[in-house]
Write a protein that holds these residues in place. Sequence first.
Motif, PDB file in Angstrom:
ATOM      1  N   LYS A   1       0.907  52.317 -32.622  1.00  0.00           N
ATOM      2  CA  LYS A   1      -0.474  51.839 -32.730  1.00  0.00           C
ATOM      3  C   LYS A   1      -0.755  50.806 -31.643  1.00  0.00           C
ATOM      4  O   LYS A   1       0.145  50.132 -31.151  1.00  0.00           O
TER       5      LYS A   1
ATOM      6  N   ARG B  16      -7.366  60.635 -24.263  1.00  0.00           N
ATOM      7  CA  ARG B  16      -7.809  60.972 -25.628  1.00  0.00           C
ATOM      8  C   ARG B  16      -8.032  59.738 -26.494  1.00  0.00           C
ATOM      9  O   ARG B  16      -8.666  59.822 -27.530  1.00  0.00           O
ATOM     10  N   TYR B  17      -7.507  58.575 -26.079  1.00  0.00           N
ATOM     11  CA  TYR B  17      -7.689  57.343 -26.849  1.00  0.00           C
ATOM     12  C   TYR B  17      -8.715  56.394 -26.226  1.00  0.00           C
ATOM     13  O   TYR B  17      -9.048  55.375 -26.816  1.00  0.00           O
ATOM     14  N   GLN B  18      -9.200  56.700 -25.034  1.00  0.00           N
ATOM     15  CA  GLN B  18     -10.093  55.783 -24.330  1.00  0.00           C
ATOM     16  C   GLN B  18     -11.442  55.625 -25.019  1.00  0.00           C
ATOM     17  O   GLN B  18     -12.072  54.589 -24.899  1.00  0.00           O
ATOM     18  N   LYS B  19     -11.904  56.635 -25.760  1.00  0.00           N
ATOM     19  CA  LYS B  19     -13.168  56.501 -26.489  1.00  0.00           C
ATOM     20  C   LYS B  19     -13.045  55.464 -27.600  1.00  0.00           C
ATOM     21  O   LYS B  19     -13.980  54.741 -27.897  1.00  0.00           O
ATOM     22  N   GLU B  20     -11.867  55.394 -28.219  1.00  0.00           N
ATOM     23  CA  GLU B  20     -11.645  54.457 -29.327  1.00  0.00           C
ATOM     24  C   GLU B  20     -11.440  53.022 -28.847  1.00  0.00           C
ATOM     25  O   GLU B  20     -12.006  52.085 -29.407  1.00  0.00           O
ATOM     26  N   VAL B  21     -10.590  52.850 -27.831  1.00  0.00           N
ATOM     27  CA  VAL B  21     -10.142  51.501 -27.457  1.00  0.00           C
ATOM     28  C   VAL B  21     -10.580  51.054 -26.070  1.00  0.00           C
ATOM     29  O   VAL B  21     -10.335  49.918 -25.691  1.00  0.00           O
TER      30      VAL B  21
ATOM     31  N   LYS C  67      -3.785  48.217 -22.559  1.00  0.00           N
ATOM     32  CA  LYS C  67      -3.556  47.814 -23.948  1.00  0.00           C
ATOM     33  C   LYS C  67      -2.057  47.707 -24.213  1.00  0.00           C
ATOM     34  O   LYS C  67      -1.231  48.232 -23.480  1.00  0.00           O
TER      35      LYS C  67
ATOM     36  N   GLN D  26       0.957  48.660 -26.870  1.00  0.00           N
ATOM     37  CA  GLN D  26       1.304  49.583 -27.950  1.00  0.00           C
ATOM     38  C   GLN D  26       2.586  49.095 -28.602  1.00  0.00           C
ATOM     39  O   GLN D  26       3.598  48.902 -27.941  1.00  0.00           O
TER      40      GLN D  26
ATOM     41  N   LYS E   6       0.958  56.284 -26.356  1.00  0.00           N
ATOM     42  CA  LYS E   6      -0.494  56.288 -26.283  1.00  0.00           C
ATOM     43  C   LYS E   6      -0.986  55.625 -25.009  1.00  0.00           C
ATOM     44  O   LYS E   6      -2.171  55.621 -24.738  1.00  0.00           O
TER      45      LYS E   6
END
Length: 161
Positions: free
Chosen positions: A90, A74-79, A84, A86, A43
């Motif tokens: 997760k 695709r994960y930048q909107k969430e986190v 980060k 991983q 991720k």
Amino acid sequence: MSKFKKKKSGELPPVSTAALPDIVFMLLFFFMTVTTFKKDDYKVAQDFPYADQVQKLDKNDPIIYIYAGKPHERYQKEVGAQAKIQLNDKFANVDEIKDYWFNTLNNDVGQEFRYVAITALKVDGETNMGLVADIKQQLREINALKINYTTRKGEASQNYK
């Protein structure tokens, strides 16, 4: 006067399926031995820096992986877009590293390998060293001192763009 008469029907004899289970099991065993499973779903970015003195780890070594880097789009909107950590599949905070390390050690590697387990840091080349220092501090607190940095083979001067 013949005792035997030939049947003159146009039917074909049925297809024998006696060998079908053997074929199915042979294909099953073939695909079981050839297929590899992906261990983790990345991720975070995996653009490793270059290094000129590289060694490969032995596949038999007990290795615990920690990933760090900028999240994929695709994960930048969430986190968010900041680097980060991983752990498995997760995103995690720095304070979750200790529990993850011990859980992985107990479940996957084995407690008897505690002092020889290697923690492999797969850190993206664009990740700031503050996050890496925080990860190393957490590992120091649990006495996990064997750390490996995953890199690409090449000249270190290639890291400067």
